[in-house]
Motif scaffolding. Structure first.
Motif, PDB file in Angstrom:
ATOM      1  N   MET A   1      38.783  23.127 -35.413  1.00  0.00           N
ATOM      2  CA  MET A   1      37.799  23.709 -34.516  1.00  0.00           C
ATOM      3  C   MET A   1      38.011  23.153 -33.110  1.00  0.00           C
ATOM      4  SD  MET A   1      33.610  23.628 -34.721  1.00  0.00           S
ATOM      5  CE  MET A   1      33.594  24.461 -36.322  1.00  0.00           C
ATOM      6  N   SER A   2      38.058  24.038 -32.127  1.00  0.00           N
ATOM      7  CA  SER A   2      38.277  23.620 -30.755  1.00  0.00           C
ATOM      8  C   SER A   2      37.064  22.857 -30.215  1.00  0.00           C
ATOM      9  CB  SER A   2      38.562  24.834 -29.871  1.00  0.00           C
ATOM     10  OG  SER A   2      37.430  25.683 -29.816  1.00  0.00           O
ATOM     11  N   GLN A   3      37.279  22.131 -29.112  1.00  0.00           N
ATOM     12  CA  GLN A   3      36.188  21.344 -28.536  1.00  0.00           C
ATOM     13  C   GLN A   3      35.061  22.243 -28.030  1.00  0.00           C
ATOM     14  OE1 GLN A   3      37.793  18.723 -25.570  1.00  0.00           O
ATOM     15  NE2 GLN A   3      38.701  17.338 -27.078  1.00  0.00           N
ATOM     16  N   THR A   4      35.427  23.385 -27.454  1.00  0.00           N
ATOM     17  CA  THR A   4      34.400  24.309 -26.954  1.00  0.00           C
ATOM     18  C   THR A   4      33.540  24.839 -28.095  1.00  0.00           C
ATOM     19  OG1 THR A   4      35.849  24.980 -25.145  1.00  0.00           O
ATOM     20  CG2 THR A   4      33.993  26.412 -25.658  1.00  0.00           C
ATOM     21  N   LYS A   5      34.213  25.237 -29.177  1.00  0.00           N
ATOM     22  CA  LYS A   5      33.454  25.749 -30.322  1.00  0.00           C
ATOM     23  C   LYS A   5      32.631  24.634 -30.968  1.00  0.00           C
ATOM     24  CE  LYS A   5      35.209  28.941 -32.920  1.00  0.00           C
ATOM     25  NZ  LYS A   5      35.988  29.697 -33.955  1.00  0.00           N
ATOM     26  N   ALA A   6      33.165  23.421 -31.025  1.00  0.00           N
ATOM     27  CA  ALA A   6      32.413  22.302 -31.597  1.00  0.00           C
ATOM     28  C   ALA A   6      31.163  22.002 -30.781  1.00  0.00           C
ATOM     29  CB  ALA A   6      33.308  21.059 -31.667  1.00  0.00           C
ATOM     30  N   LEU A   7      31.267  22.109 -29.447  1.00  0.00           N
ATOM     31  CA  LEU A   7      30.100  21.890 -28.595  1.00  0.00           C
ATOM     32  C   LEU A   7      29.041  22.953 -28.853  1.00  0.00           C
ATOM     33  CD1 LEU A   7      28.704  20.362 -26.326  1.00  0.00           C
ATOM     34  CD2 LEU A   7      29.929  21.816 -24.685  1.00  0.00           C
ATOM     35  N   LEU A  11      25.186  22.265 -30.227  1.00  0.00           N
ATOM     36  CA  LEU A  11      23.997  22.745 -29.523  1.00  0.00           C
ATOM     37  C   LEU A  11      23.153  23.639 -30.424  1.00  0.00           C
ATOM     38  CD1 LEU A  11      25.433  23.531 -25.966  1.00  0.00           C
ATOM     39  CD2 LEU A  11      23.933  21.645 -26.616  1.00  0.00           C
ATOM     40  N   THR A  12      23.838  24.481 -31.209  1.00  0.00           N
ATOM     41  CA  THR A  12      23.109  25.352 -32.134  1.00  0.00           C
ATOM     42  C   THR A  12      22.393  24.543 -33.200  1.00  0.00           C
ATOM     43  OG1 THR A  12      24.775  27.092 -31.794  1.00  0.00           O
ATOM     44  CG2 THR A  12      23.340  27.297 -33.713  1.00  0.00           C
ATOM     45  N   LEU A  13      23.065  23.513 -33.723  1.00  0.00           N
ATOM     46  CA  LEU A  13      22.439  22.665 -34.730  1.00  0.00           C
ATOM     47  C   LEU A  13      21.242  21.901 -34.154  1.00  0.00           C
ATOM     48  CD1 LEU A  13      25.547  21.284 -36.652  1.00  0.00           C
ATOM     49  CD2 LEU A  13      23.814  22.876 -37.510  1.00  0.00           C
ATOM     50  N   PHE A  14      21.314  21.552 -32.876  1.00  0.00           N
ATOM     51  CA  PHE A  14      20.170  20.889 -32.251  1.00  0.00           C
ATOM     52  C   PHE A  14      18.962  21.829 -32.196  1.00  0.00           C
ATOM     53  CE2 PHE A  14      17.636  20.016 -28.427  1.00  0.00           C
ATOM     54  CZ  PHE A  14      17.212  18.728 -28.720  1.00  0.00           C
ATOM     55  N   CYS A  15      19.213  23.087 -31.829  1.00  0.00           N
ATOM     56  CA  CYS A  15      18.122  24.072 -31.819  1.00  0.00           C
ATOM     57  C   CYS A  15      17.559  24.271 -33.222  1.00  0.00           C
ATOM     58  CB  CYS A  15      18.614  25.399 -31.251  1.00  0.00           C
ATOM     59  SG  CYS A  15      19.072  25.341 -29.494  1.00  0.00           S
ATOM     60  N   GLY A 197      19.200  30.736 -34.728  1.00  0.00           N
ATOM     61  CA  GLY A 197      20.146  29.631 -34.813  1.00  0.00           C
ATOM     62  C   GLY A 197      21.105  29.791 -35.979  1.00  0.00           C
ATOM     63  N   GLY A 198      20.590  30.273 -37.115  1.00  0.00           N
ATOM     64  CA  GLY A 198      21.469  30.514 -38.259  1.00  0.00           C
ATOM     65  C   GLY A 198      22.514  31.585 -37.977  1.00  0.00           C
ATOM     66  N   LEU A 199      22.090  32.669 -37.334  1.00  0.00           N
ATOM     67  CA  LEU A 199      23.059  33.724 -36.992  1.00  0.00           C
ATOM     68  C   LEU A 199      24.098  33.221 -35.986  1.00  0.00           C
ATOM     69  CD1 LEU A 199      20.764  36.880 -36.678  1.00  0.00           C
ATOM     70  CD2 LEU A 199      22.135  36.133 -38.630  1.00  0.00           C
ATOM     71  N   ALA A 200      23.648  32.450 -34.986  1.00  0.00           N
ATOM     72  CA  ALA A 200      24.583  31.915 -33.995  1.00  0.00           C
ATOM     73  C   ALA A 200      25.565  30.949 -34.647  1.00  0.00           C
ATOM     74  CB  ALA A 200      23.818  31.217 -32.874  1.00  0.00           C
ATOM     75  N   LEU A 201      25.065  30.110 -35.551  1.00  0.00           N
ATOM     76  CA  LEU A 201      25.957  29.165 -36.241  1.00  0.00           C
ATOM     77  C   LEU A 201      26.994  29.898 -37.080  1.00  0.00           C
ATOM     78  CD1 LEU A 201      26.538  26.177 -36.844  1.00  0.00           C
ATOM     79  CD2 LEU A 201      24.938  26.342 -38.759  1.00  0.00           C
ATOM     80  N   LEU A 202      26.589  31.004 -37.697  1.00  0.00           N
ATOM     81  CA  LEU A 202      27.545  31.799 -38.474  1.00  0.00           C
ATOM     82  C   LEU A 202      28.645  32.356 -37.576  1.00  0.00           C
ATOM     83  CD1 LEU A 202      28.380  33.145 -41.135  1.00  0.00           C
ATOM     84  CD2 LEU A 202      26.829  35.032 -40.562  1.00  0.00           C
TER      85      LEU A 202
END
Length: 224
Positions: A1-7, A11-15, A197-202
């Motif tokens: 996973m790239s750094q951008t995608k990991a960031l 952020l999504t997991l924080f939300c 958040g779940g949809l964004a994480l997917l």
């Protein structure tokens, strides 16, 4: 996973974490709705009530010298008495809800909220394993669990809303006025954060799609 995608994932997991906290607060607190009777005459005291998924609290409020014909607000000082709903604890009485609310509604709202917390636990286990074991594919089931948790919270909110509406419309009730309080707002915010958040994480956890017609999914950059 790239750094951008990991960031983006972090952020999504924080939300989502904020949504989990709000869902927990909504489930354990008793301020989903506040009920008050209509007052024809100004009295020194009046009885108001607030309730959640598990119990109801009545409060004898000392009224101030205002001209309002409503009982409250609920934050005014007064004697407070809380009891669990009879169908959750047969040993305690909750006479206010014996006739004026529907037992099935209350049980359904509480049960659906418990299902939501179960989905949250399963999603959190998958998310933690994905970081500890470096298995990014576990974020996909985690995202689905979080989205399902959000949907359960939404259904619980709607069941509670219908319960309050039917209670107020009942001919046997003494409660005329009502409003939804901060526990209800926490549940609504939890639904938005968990579901979106779940949809964004997917979306963020999916592998990179081919960018050219001659590429295939096997040509995409591998996940690390």
């Amino acid at each position: 996973m790239s750094q951008t995608k990991a960031l983006k994932v972090r952020l999504t997991l924080f939300c989502i974490l904020v949504g989990i906290v709000l869902a927990m607060v909504a489930v354990v607190t008793d301020y989903w709705a506040v009920l008050s009777p209509h007052m024809e005459h100004h009295n020194a005291t009046c009885d108001a009530a607030h309730f959640g998924l598990w119990r109801i609290c009545t409060k004898r409020i000392v009224m101030s010298d205002n001209k309002d014909k409503s009982c409250g607000p609920i934050t005014l000082p007064g004697e407070k008495n809380c009891s669990y709903f009879r169908h959750f604890n047969p040993g305690e009485s909750s006479e206010i809800f014996e006739v004026t609310t529907q037992k099935e509604y209350s049980i359904s709202a509480a049960a659906i909220a418990i299902f939501s917390l179960g989905f949250v636990i399963m999603g959190s286990v998958c998310a933690l394993l994905s970081f500890r074991k470096k298995r990014d594919y576990l974020l996909r089931p985690a995202s689905m669990f979080y989205a399902f948790a959000g949907l359960c919270i939404f259904v619980s909110v709607e069941v509670m809303r219908q319960s309050v509406k039917r209670m107020i419309d009942s001919e046997d009730t003494v409660w005329i006025e009502y409003y939804y309080s901060w526990s209800f707002a926490c549940a609504c915010a939890a639904f938005v954060l968990l579901f979106l958040g779940g949809l964004a994480l997917l979306l963020f956890s999916l592998p990179r799609m081919p960018q050219h017609p001659w590429e295939s999914c096997m040509d995409a950059e591998p996940e690390h």
